[in-house]
Design a protein around this motif. Structure first.
Motif, short mmCIF file in Angstrom:
data_model
loop_
_atom_site.label_atom_id
_atom_site.label_comp_id
_atom_site.label_asym_id
_atom_site.label_seq_id
_atom_site.Cartn_x
_atom_site.Cartn_y
_atom_site.Cartn_z
N ARG A 13 38.71 -11.78 -26.36
CA ARG A 13 37.45 -11.05 -26.10
C ARG A 13 36.40 -11.47 -27.12
O ARG A 13 36.70 -11.62 -28.29
N SER A 14 35.19 -11.64 -26.65
CA SER A 14 34.05 -11.88 -27.54
C SER A 14 32.86 -11.13 -26.98
O SER A 14 32.78 -10.91 -25.77
N SER A 15 31.94 -10.77 -27.84
CA SER A 15 30.68 -10.21 -27.35
C SER A 15 29.91 -11.31 -26.63
O SER A 15 29.81 -12.44 -27.12
N ARG A 17 26.31 -12.39 -24.67
CA ARG A 17 24.89 -12.04 -24.60
C ARG A 17 24.13 -12.84 -23.57
O ARG A 17 22.92 -12.80 -23.52
N GLN A 69 16.33 -6.30 -26.71
CA GLN A 69 17.52 -7.17 -26.68
C GLN A 69 17.71 -7.66 -25.24
O GLN A 69 17.87 -6.86 -24.31
N HIS A 71 20.02 -9.35 -23.61
CA HIS A 71 21.25 -9.25 -22.84
C HIS A 71 21.31 -7.94 -22.05
O HIS A 71 21.98 -7.85 -21.03
N CYS A 123 28.94 -6.61 -24.11
CA CYS A 123 28.39 -6.62 -25.47
C CYS A 123 28.12 -5.19 -25.90
O CYS A 123 27.28 -4.49 -25.32
N TRP A 124 28.88 -4.78 -26.88
CA TRP A 124 28.68 -3.46 -27.50
C TRP A 124 27.32 -3.50 -28.18
O TRP A 124 27.07 -4.38 -29.02
N THR A 125 26.44 -2.59 -27.85
CA THR A 125 25.08 -2.64 -28.40
C THR A 125 24.77 -1.30 -29.06
O THR A 125 24.72 -0.26 -28.38
N GLY A 126 24.58 -1.36 -30.37
CA GLY A 126 24.37 -0.12 -31.11
C GLY A 126 22.98 0.00 -31.70
O GLY A 126 22.59 1.08 -32.15
N ALA A 127 22.23 -1.11 -31.69
CA ALA A 127 20.88 -1.08 -32.28
C ALA A 127 19.88 -0.65 -31.22
O ALA A 127 19.48 -1.44 -30.36
N ALA A 161 33.74 -15.17 -32.91
CA ALA A 161 33.25 -14.81 -34.24
C ALA A 161 34.45 -14.67 -35.19
O ALA A 161 35.47 -14.11 -34.81
N ARG A 163 36.58 -13.51 -38.63
CA ARG A 163 36.85 -12.22 -39.28
C ARG A 163 37.26 -12.48 -40.72
O ARG A 163 37.81 -13.53 -41.04
#
Ligand SMILES: Cc1cc2nc3c(=O)[nH]c(=O)nc-3n(C[C@H](O)[C@H](O)[C@H](O)COP(=O)(O)O)c2cc1C
Length: 175
Positions: A13-15, A17, A69, A71, A123-127, A161, A163
């Motif tokens: 799994r990857s984010s 966009r 954003q 995406h 894509c987890w988006t928190g901003a 990404a 780690r």
């Protein structure tokens, strides 16, 4: 699924966009939400809710609320996962604020992994500006949007990404 298969599942799994314009089917959307059904929650109160946004105009408004954003405009579906403070605070008082945030975060994580299991990208988006998102979606006062989970058929980035070494997170017995 054994442990190494599970690790492999997590590692692929990857984010994402960048998304194609292909809509998700109602079955694909339902499968993502169903993944959260068995999420643990404080006192089993399930203090989370989700707003499923497929409408193009609302997605654009959510993108604006998230500092444009891109995406969020591209992805055909956004799962807006929210903490439900009333459900949790009616049982736990002030502590219920934390529990609702935890419940909703776990539910969003299950959805993200459920999407991955179903061959979708997310894509987890928190901003984002919480007030703006609440206004766009007409959320009641006691509902706090925590995650804009963009989902669709996307293009994986060329590499995952990195780690930090897992040992840097780990403390044994005491800090
Ligand atoms: C709490 C949280 C907030 C995030 N907010 C954003 C965001 O606003 N925009 C974005 O593009 N990615 C966002 N991400 C995704 C992270 O950038 C991503 O998970 C991280 O870089 C690791 O990459 P990976 O998911 O591909 O492994 C967020 C992730 C988390 C957990």
């Amino acid at each position: 699924m054994d442990s190494s298969e599970f690790q492999g599942f997590l590692r692929t799994r990857s984010s994402v966009r960048e998304y194609t314009a292909e809509d998700l089917t109602s079955e694909e959307i339902a499968a993502v939400v169903r993944a959260a059904e068995r999420a643990p929650s404080a006192g089993n109160r399930e203090s989370w809710d989700v707003v499923i946004v497929t409408d193009e105009g609302i997605r654009e408004d959510l993108s604006d609320a998230a500092f444009q954003q891109q995406h969020l405009m591209q992805a055909p579906c956004i799962f807006v996962v929210c903490a439900n403070y009333v459900r949790s605070m009616s049982q736990y008082g002030e502590r219920g604020i934390l529990y609702a945030v935890q419940d909703a975060t776990i539910a969003a994580t299950y959805m993200m992994l459920g999407a991955h299991a179903g061959g979708l990208q997310t894509c987890w988006t928190g901003a984002f500006d919480e007030e703006a998102v609440s206004e766009v979606l007409g959320l009641p006062e006691h509902i706090r949007p925590l995650v804009l989970l963009a989902a669709g058929k996307g293009h994986l980035p060329p590499s995952h990404a990195g780690r930090m070494p897992i040992g840097e997170h780990v403390h044994e017995n005491i800090w």
